[in-house]
Design an enzyme around this catalytic site. Structure first.
Site, mmCIF file in Angstrom:
data_model
loop_
_atom_site.group_PDB
_atom_site.id
_atom_site.type_symbol
_atom_site.label_atom_id
_atom_site.label_comp_id
_atom_site.label_asym_id
_atom_site.label_seq_id
_atom_site.Cartn_x
_atom_site.Cartn_y
_atom_site.Cartn_z
ATOM 1 N N HIS A 46 -73.748 92.879 -21.699
ATOM 2 C CA HIS A 46 -74.969 92.797 -20.905
ATOM 3 C C HIS A 46 -75.148 91.422 -20.269
ATOM 4 O O HIS A 46 -75.564 91.306 -19.122
ATOM 5 C CB HIS A 46 -76.164 93.119 -21.810
ATOM 6 C CG HIS A 46 -77.455 93.278 -21.075
ATOM 7 N ND1 HIS A 46 -77.783 94.437 -20.404
ATOM 8 C CD2 HIS A 46 -78.502 92.432 -20.894
ATOM 9 C CE1 HIS A 46 -78.971 94.291 -19.849
ATOM 10 N NE2 HIS A 46 -79.425 93.095 -20.125
ATOM 11 N N HIS A 92 -83.253 99.569 -17.689
ATOM 12 C CA HIS A 92 -83.759 99.469 -19.059
ATOM 13 C C HIS A 92 -83.552 100.825 -19.718
ATOM 14 O O HIS A 92 -84.492 101.472 -20.177
ATOM 15 C CB HIS A 92 -85.221 99.022 -19.077
ATOM 16 C CG HIS A 92 -85.474 97.895 -20.026
ATOM 17 N ND1 HIS A 92 -86.624 97.718 -20.713
ATOM 18 C CD2 HIS A 92 -84.656 96.871 -20.418
ATOM 19 C CE1 HIS A 92 -86.537 96.635 -21.473
ATOM 20 N NE2 HIS A 92 -85.353 96.111 -21.309
ATOM 21 N N ASN A 93 -82.289 101.261 -19.755
ATOM 22 C CA ASN A 93 -81.959 102.635 -20.136
ATOM 23 C C ASN A 93 -82.078 102.903 -21.623
ATOM 24 O O ASN A 93 -82.831 103.778 -22.045
ATOM 25 C CB ASN A 93 -80.540 102.977 -19.678
ATOM 26 C CG ASN A 93 -80.367 102.752 -18.186
ATOM 27 O OD1 ASN A 93 -81.344 102.796 -17.445
ATOM 28 N ND2 ASN A 93 -79.145 102.510 -17.733
ATOM 29 N N HIS A 94 -81.331 102.167 -22.429
ATOM 30 C CA HIS A 94 -81.350 102.456 -23.851
ATOM 31 C C HIS A 94 -82.721 102.255 -24.501
ATOM 32 O O HIS A 94 -83.169 103.118 -25.261
ATOM 33 C CB HIS A 94 -80.276 101.633 -24.569
ATOM 34 C CG HIS A 94 -78.900 102.220 -24.393
ATOM 35 N ND1 HIS A 94 -77.766 101.634 -24.885
ATOM 36 C CD2 HIS A 94 -78.502 103.350 -23.784
ATOM 37 C CE1 HIS A 94 -76.714 102.378 -24.574
ATOM 38 N NE2 HIS A 94 -77.139 103.423 -23.912
ATOM 39 N N ARG A 113 -90.620 89.344 -13.706
ATOM 40 C CA ARG A 113 -90.376 87.925 -14.025
ATOM 41 C C ARG A 113 -89.174 87.387 -13.260
ATOM 42 O O ARG A 113 -89.179 86.256 -12.806
ATOM 43 C CB ARG A 113 -90.166 87.735 -15.532
ATOM 44 C CG ARG A 113 -91.437 87.764 -16.343
ATOM 45 C CD ARG A 113 -91.226 87.237 -17.760
ATOM 46 N NE ARG A 113 -90.230 88.002 -18.497
ATOM 47 C CZ ARG A 113 -90.439 89.178 -19.063
ATOM 48 N NH1 ARG A 113 -91.620 89.753 -18.961
ATOM 49 N NH2 ARG A 113 -89.498 89.808 -19.722
ATOM 50 N N GLN A 238 -88.518 95.823 -27.212
ATOM 51 C CA GLN A 238 -89.629 94.895 -27.144
ATOM 52 C C GLN A 238 -90.920 95.645 -26.841
ATOM 53 O O GLN A 238 -90.917 96.762 -26.369
ATOM 54 C CB GLN A 238 -89.390 93.851 -26.041
ATOM 55 C CG GLN A 238 -88.012 93.250 -26.041
ATOM 56 C CD GLN A 238 -87.006 94.084 -25.258
ATOM 57 O OE1 GLN A 238 -87.186 95.266 -25.053
ATOM 58 N NE2 GLN A 238 -85.934 93.441 -24.834
ATOM 59 N N ASP A 266 -86.971 82.972 -16.467
ATOM 60 C CA ASP A 266 -87.669 83.828 -17.419
ATOM 61 C C ASP A 266 -86.785 84.061 -18.634
ATOM 62 O O ASP A 266 -85.568 83.944 -18.572
ATOM 63 C CB ASP A 266 -88.053 85.148 -16.753
ATOM 64 C CG ASP A 266 -86.955 86.170 -16.822
ATOM 65 O OD1 ASP A 266 -85.917 85.938 -16.182
ATOM 66 O OD2 ASP A 266 -87.121 87.185 -17.519
ATOM 67 N N SER A 311 -88.922 88.691 -27.342
ATOM 68 C CA SER A 311 -90.357 88.836 -27.089
ATOM 69 C C SER A 311 -90.587 88.671 -25.593
ATOM 70 O O SER A 311 -89.931 87.856 -24.939
ATOM 71 C CB SER A 311 -91.151 87.769 -27.849
ATOM 72 O OG SER A 311 -91.143 88.050 -29.231
ATOM 73 N N GLN A 312 -91.522 89.435 -25.069
ATOM 74 C CA GLN A 312 -91.726 89.476 -23.625
ATOM 75 C C GLN A 312 -92.673 88.373 -23.144
ATOM 76 O O GLN A 312 -93.274 87.655 -23.943
ATOM 77 C CB GLN A 312 -92.303 90.850 -23.254
ATOM 78 C CG GLN A 312 -91.366 91.989 -23.580
ATOM 79 C CD GLN A 312 -90.177 91.997 -22.664
ATOM 80 O OE1 GLN A 312 -90.297 92.315 -21.485
ATOM 81 N NE2 GLN A 312 -89.017 91.639 -23.173
ATOM 82 N N GLY A 531 -78.010 92.232 -8.489
ATOM 83 C CA GLY A 531 -77.681 93.502 -9.117
ATOM 84 C C GLY A 531 -77.566 93.401 -10.612
ATOM 85 O O GLY A 531 -77.836 92.369 -11.222
#
Lengths: 744, 226
Positions: A46, A92-94, A113, A238, A266, A311-312, A531
């Site tokens: 990733h 944000h698939n999984h 962000r 998250q 971010d 954490s977001q 991308g």
């Protein structure tokens, strides 16, 4: 005491034996537990793009208007008047499969962000979603949960969700896709980059407190395939807080209006680790941070947990020395945490301390440049041959075309998505001029006459049958959507959703799709400026269809000249631009009526596509047409029906020329490079002349009239009946079914 | 004229309102931070839409405790015009400046779409430029817009002609009692409404039917000055 590090522990972290050996080499010693954690996320698929990097290099990323291409937090293009558009798409698939509401919500939060970290105010969101069929309860839960999550986050942020697209196919049963696109606007001279420059400059942490959520989201969730145990990774998803993000957005933009920031990034995937490493990597510096200074949500957190938390709603800022107070004051005003947690150093190391104790000391180079790069083996899958077998003789033409058209309009993939976008605030910021539901959405740019057209899309069935064509078609179609509003496509962003890169058949799909995207981008002059690659979209050994999703941005110089898809006036002539061939492979019709996902997808000729775009833009610019609509899933019949159905429905009477093609292909085939336009009769000669000059096939096929859609001799139905099939389908499929309404 | 626009943490239509005031009406707009305590120099006040404090509790329930709300009460009691839109309406009912409550939509879902509302009373500073019974095309965008109050309050609202807008035709998108879309106080200087006039003040974005609410306010204020 930290855990002792050894090879088995490294394997648990998703690293391979070779990778662990390489870590020992880079450090010249055994890593600490914290160091192992840092390596495992930075070297994850990733974060490192280790399997895709060699292929991504083939994409054209430069062009006249490109200010920043891939490598920054988002792509940046020049749109004139001193303004730039900043945009990117991300998956944000999984997380969305494990926890649909929070997975989708934090997907929105992350992409927002990425855009405002560059100094841009986000002005629009779009999304591209894939689910299994809604007959299954689980899929309905995923679908409604994801829609609620997007609504919950985007609506609260005050960023309109102006468009998107959704496909439904069994193949996504165990691996739905949630891709979110965001675009923002910024003054060209106020763009901020993620760089930790200037030795001695303070590193400031701002935003939410750090908790134990999302640890290993990037490495274990996003970078491995799914199995039954994956559901136990729910704590790695998250939890989003859009209110805090809204405050963070306003605080950051306020801070950026002052001259105190050197760099800002971010904390997304891999949190504090990747933001600090990437910032140091870009600037060629080092960073030293004391995690005991990080604002924490819970006590007793270890350096490992703090460095890996996802954490977001957090950002990392490198400020000018001596200006710390100004930064802290602004965040205090917005009731957000902010703390100086370290400084930029000159030795090229990332050094993590917890008070006096040293927890990690790694050369940044080892994490960024020396991350593994793989040339994964790839080859034509053995099943490809079988996939191409489509014997049309075994697929008889239907007897009742009326019934087929209604079924197609009600097919979840084609049906109106009003039920979805009604839940998204698509009007906030008062810029949306062409609302969701058409080919592309259009937003105005306040203070100018200009508009930006936005579209996302990608047909994965085409990509399964021929990933090269699928990649080309995805680019061609989103650009065609843009062109139908009158806007000129400027650039694209891509979200490449595939199975496991460790499988040669998947890598073949990936490599071919990239070539397709690349060729189409070159021909249509739309560089790829940003991308995301999402591999490992497979569960229990079954991979999704290759799903390259493209987001495109176009510029309309004069928004008064915008064009929409629906018919306007009784008596207008309906014209088909482009050539219809016997293209039935990979179509929605073949899938639905004949249950065939086989054959060859519609071919695409990029020269013809380019000529069509030029002609369409010319006709709109010259005010010669009243409507323009791209032909896609469901072909001509569905396109005419869609142009008929609007708030003021209009019927149409169509006569199709005998061309030796099967009637079902004529009506529902998905030949590419076609646009349906309507025009007042006196404009016809001029349109025909221009079409000839542009060498685009031109056919007058009918007239806007009455309240029925008639396609002689196959179809005759009241428009109202078509409208209710098209609009009623989704609400009916989700009505009174289990569903969590958590959208605010 | 100067319109004050309140800014709470989580407000998100403040800039939209400011744009209407400045670029459509050519008037002055001043953003008022929620911690300010004086509204001196303002001719009218807009409480914009959004998610004040994230609306994690009841919508508007926390915003009413912001320091600025004391000044808003004073401003309103002195006869100043206060327009609460969407979250602004929710804040006004939580502050008891308007009666009733706003419940979750009957569908339990957020709804963003154009609706048709009918002007029920033109004898107010907000509706002077409309015709009675006129239908307006105007968007809504909320999850909690389902107006509710007790029977006594409803009787009062009807008797005093405080219901300024109702959802028209057979439409009632959120399940509001008596199809109420907007109400004013007995003094006629505080209006709360769920539909967004700030999103319907320009034809380019779909409708300018909401613009006359602002123009009515301006006319009322200039007649008072004159």
């Amino acid at each position: 005491m930290e855990r002792e590090v050894n090879e088995p522990l490294a394997l648990e972290h998703g690293l391979t034996r070779e990778e662990y050996r390489k870590i020992l080499e880079c450090l010249g010693r055994t890593p600490t537990f914290t160091e192992l954690g840092i390596f495992s996320v930075m070297w994850s698929e990733h974060c490192s793009y280790k399997s895709s990097r060699v292929h991504l290099k083939k994409l054209p990323t430069k062009g006249e208007g490109v200010i920043f291409g891939p490598g920054e937090n988002a792509g940046v293009i020049d749109i004139g008047d001193g303004l730039a558009a900043v945009f990117k798409i991300e998956s944000h698939n999984h997380p969305s499969f494990i926890e649909p509401y929070q997975g989708a919500a934090t997907g929105v939060g992350g992409i927002l962000r990425d855009v405002f970290t560059m100094g841009a105010r986000p002005v629009a969101l779009l999304n591209s979603l894939r689910f299994g069929l809604l007959e299954k309860t689980k899929n309905r839960l995923l679908f409604t949960g994801v829609v609620s999550g997007i609504a919950g986050y985007g609506n609260c942020m005050g960023v309109p969700t102006v468009g998107g697209e959704i496909y439904f196919n069994d193949i996504y049963d165990l691996n739905p896709l949630v891709n979110v696109f965001c675009i923002g606007l910024v003054r060209k001279d106020r763009i901020f980059l993620g760089q930790a420059a200037g030795i001695g400059n303070p590193i400031i942490y701002v935003g939410s407190k750090t908790g134990r959520d999302g640890i290993h989201g990037a490495s274990l969730l996003a970078s491995s395939e799914f199995n039954d145990a994956s559901m136990e990774k729910r704590p790695a998803v998250q939890v989003g807080d859009p209110f805090t993000e809204k405050l963070l957005l306003e605080a950051c933009l306020e801070l950026m209006s002052k001259d105190v920031i050197v760099g800002i990034q971010d904390m997304g995937a891999a949190g504090l680790t990747s933001s600090s490493c990437e910032m140091a990597g870009r600037a060629g510096t080092g960073v030293e941070m004391d995690v005991s200074l990080v604002p924490l949500r819970e006590s007793g957190m270890t350096p490992y947990e703090i460095m890996l938390s996802e954490s977001q709603e957090r950002m990392l800022i490198v400020a000018r020395q001596g200006r710390e107070k100004e930064v802290l004051e602004i965040f205090e005003k917005w009731d957000l945490d902010a703390a100086v947690i370290g400084k930029v150093t000159g030795d090229g190391h990332i050094r993590i301390k917890q008070k006096e104790r040293l927890a990690a000391d790694i050369p940044v180079e080892a994490l960024v440049e020396k991350a593994p790069v793989y040339e994964r083996p790839f080859g034509l899958p053995p099943y490809q041959q079988t996939l191409q077998n489509l014997n049309l003789e075994l697929c008889p033409e239907p007897k009742d075309y009326n019934a087929v058209l209604k079924r197609l309009l009600a097919a979840s993939t084609i049906a109106s998505k009003e039920w979805v976008y009604d839940q998204f605030d698509h009007m906030v910021q008062t810029n949306v001029v062409i609302r969701p539901g058409g080919d592309a959405s259009l937003i105005r740019i306040k203070g100018s006459a200009k508009g930006l057209a936005l579209s996302v899309g990608g047909n994965s069935l085409y990509s399964l049958l021929n990933p090269y064509v699928g990649g080309m078609a995805a680019v061609a179609e989103v650009c065609r959507n843009i062109v139908c509003t009158g806007a000129k496509p400027l650039a694209i962003t891509d979200c490449l959703n595939f199975g496991s890169p460790e499988r040669p058949d998947i890598m073949w799909q990936f490599a071919m799709a990239i070539e397709g995207i690349s060729d189409a981008c070159k021909k249509l002059s739309v560089p790829v400026v940003s991308g995301n690659v999402s591999f490992y979209n497979e569960t229990k050994g079954v991979a999704i269809y290759p799903t390259p999703v493209i987001g495109a941005v176009g510029l309309l110089e004069n928004i008064e000249k915008r064009m929409t898809a629906h018919f306007k006036n009784e008596g207008d002539i309906i014209i088909l631009l482009g050539r219809t061939k016997e293209d039935l492979g990979g179509t929605e019709y073949m899938k639905m009526v004949h249950h065939q996902e086989r054959g060859f997808p519609p071919e695409i000729n990029l020269d013809a596509e380019l000529a069509l775009h030029g002609l369409c833009l010319d006709l709109i610019d010259q005010g010669l047409v009243q409507s323009a609509h791209d032909l896609s899933e469901g072909g001509l019949a569905v396109a005419v029906a869609e142009s008929s159905i609007s708030s003021t429905p209009k019927g149409a009477e169509i006569h199709l020329k005998e061309s030796g093609i099967r009637a079902d292909a004529l009506l529902f085939g998905e030949s590419q490079s076609r646009i349906l336009v309507s025009a007042s009769p006196e404009k016809l000669p001029e349109i025909e002349k221009r079409a000839k000059q542009a060498q685009v096939p031109f056919e007058k096929i009918g007239v806007v009239t009455g309240d029925r859609l008639v396609i002689h001799p196959y179809i005759s139905l009241p428009v109202s009946e078509l409208a209710s099939a098209w609009k009623g389908s989704l609400p009916e499929q989700v009505a009174d079914k289990p569903f969590r309404a958590r959208s605010k | 004229m100067t319109f004050g626009i309140l800014l709470f943490p989580g407000s998100n239509c403040d800039q939209d309102c400011a744009y209407v005031v400045q670029s459509v009406l050519n008037q002055e707009a001043r953003l008022v931070w929620h911690k300010e305590t004086s509204l001196d120099g303002l001719d009218a006040l807009i409480i914009p839409g959004g998610f004040s404090y994230g609306d994690y509790l009841r919508t508007g329930a926390i915003a009413r405790f912001s320091p600025v709300m004391k000044a808003v009460e004073k401003f309103a009691h002195a006869g100043g015009l206060v327009l609460g839109i969407c979250n602004g309406f929710q804040i006004l009912v939580e502050s008891k400046l308007l009666p009733g409550v706003l419940l979750r939509n009957r569908s339990l879902k957020y709804i963003c779409r154009d609706v048709s509302i009918r002007v029920e009373n033109t004898g107010t500073p907000f509706t002077g430029l409309y015709k009675k019974g006129e239908l307006l095309n105007i968007p809504i965008a909320h999850a909690e817009g389902n107006y509710f109050c007790d029977q006594e309050t409803l009787d009062d609202l009807r008797k005093n002609n405080q219901i300024l807008f109702r959802y028209a035709d057979e439409g009632n998108p959120n399940g509001s009692l008596d199809r109420i879309a907007g109400i004013c106080n007995p003094g006629r200087n505080i209006l709360g409404m769920m539909p967004h006039p700030d999103r319907s003040a320009e034809a380019l974005i779909g409708s300018e039917d909401g613009k006359r609410i602002f123009l009515s306010m301006m006319e009322h204020m200039s007649s008072k000055i004159a």
